[in-house]
Enzyme design. Structure first.
Site, PDB file in Angstrom:
ATOM      1  N   CYS A   1      41.646  45.554   2.513  1.00  0.00           N
ATOM      2  CA  CYS A   1      41.847  46.600   1.713  1.00  0.00           C
ATOM      3  C   CYS A   1      42.010  46.685   0.240  1.00  0.00           C
ATOM      4  CB  CYS A   1      42.567  47.998   2.287  1.00  0.00           C
ATOM      5  SG  CYS A   1      42.840  47.730   4.064  1.00  0.00           S
TER       6      CYS A   1
ATOM      7  N   HIS B   1      39.801  52.473  10.460  1.00  0.00           N
ATOM      8  CA  HIS B   1      38.290  51.996   9.933  1.00  0.00           C
ATOM      9  C   HIS B   1      37.678  50.864  11.000  1.00  0.00           C
ATOM     10  CE1 HIS B   1      39.832  53.015   5.589  1.00  0.00           C
ATOM     11  NE2 HIS B   1      38.712  53.867   6.054  1.00  0.00           N
TER      12      HIS B   1
END
Ligand code: CIR
Length: 255
Positions: free
Chosen positions: A247, A160
């Protein structure tokens, strides 16, 4: 007051999605302990933590960041790029509903919150395997009228955008320049990860403190030398599931 939505670790985390890492055994009890320490660190920083129960059929459910992008005016509920993760969003949306108008990304859009880095009114979106232009167009349609500016950012070698770069101070980013180019972030100062710690670019800024992993000691030292106040939280077990610090929460202002 800041609110953090978190979610317990699934007992099936061993079956998590993996893209860049080999599958290693994950010690479930240790992962849960580390996750509790993460929540405790947020609480100690004055954040109100709203911890959702794990859904054990969803191996990656602890990584709530991927399910939503929250701004002051609304919450974009994502449509995660890994099909096996798409059910995760419902519990997160329900938890956000009391605080924000929730706007779902519709197919064929797909986007993971881990690809979205917001710095004030600037929203950088990573062009990863999980995120497509259709989803970004939908986000733009909601957020540009509210004054947000979008920039699509190329990344390489990581899952990501926020594997490669995160914010550590109002005008400063922590970055792995081999995974994303510094030149994408005009006007920002950049602290590079130590080259021996490529996975160390994910830090969680909470107020004026930075939550960071002691497992990346050289980069940790760089943050401290830059004058930042760093709080150590070990998330090494969750790192085997390709997750990091941002996250594990969705953090927003109680407006
Ligand atoms: C996945 O591959 O989707 C999970 N195993 C890890 C997701 C980590 N989330 C994030 O970086 N925002």
């Amino acid at each position: 007051m800041l609110i953090a939505i978190t979610r317990g670790v699934s007992s099936s985390i061993q079956d998590c999605q993996l893209t860049h890492l080999p599958r290693l055994p994950i010690d479930y009890a240790r992962a849960c302990d580390q996750h509790r320490a993460y929540e405790a660190a947020l609480t100690a920083l004055g954040v109100s933590v709203q911890s959702l129960p794990a859904e054990h059929r969803l191996p990656d459910c602890v990584f709530v960041e991927d399910a939503a992008v929250v701004v002051d005016e609304c919450a974009i509920i994502t449509r995660p790029g890994a099909e096996a993760r798409q059910q995760e969003v419902f519990a997160v949306a329900a938890a956000l509903a009391p605080y924000r108008k929730c706007v779902p990304i519709q197919p064929p859009g797909q986007i993971d919150g881990g690809d979205v880095l917001r710095v004030g009114k600037y929203i950088y979106v990573g062009h990863s395997q999980r995120t497509n232009e259709n989803a970004v167009s939908q986000m733009r349609a909601w957020l540009e009228p509210l004054g947000y500016h979008f920039q699509f950012v190329e990344i390489r070698g990581c899952l990501h955008l926020k594997s490669a770069v995160t914010q550590v101070a109002p005008d400063t980013l922590l970055i792995n320049p081999t995974w994303v180019a510094r030149s994408e972030f005009v006007g920002m100062n950049c602290i590079d990860v130590d080259p021996s710690e490529p996975a160390g670019a994910n830090a969680l800024l909470v107020g004026d403190k930075v939550i960071y992993q002691p497992g990346y000691p050289r980069t940790y030292e760089r943050l401290e030398k830059a004058g930042l106040q760093v709080v150590a939280v070990d998330a090494s077990e969750l790192a085997k599931a390709e997750g990091a610090l941002t996250c594990c929460s969705v953090i927003f202002n109680q407006t």
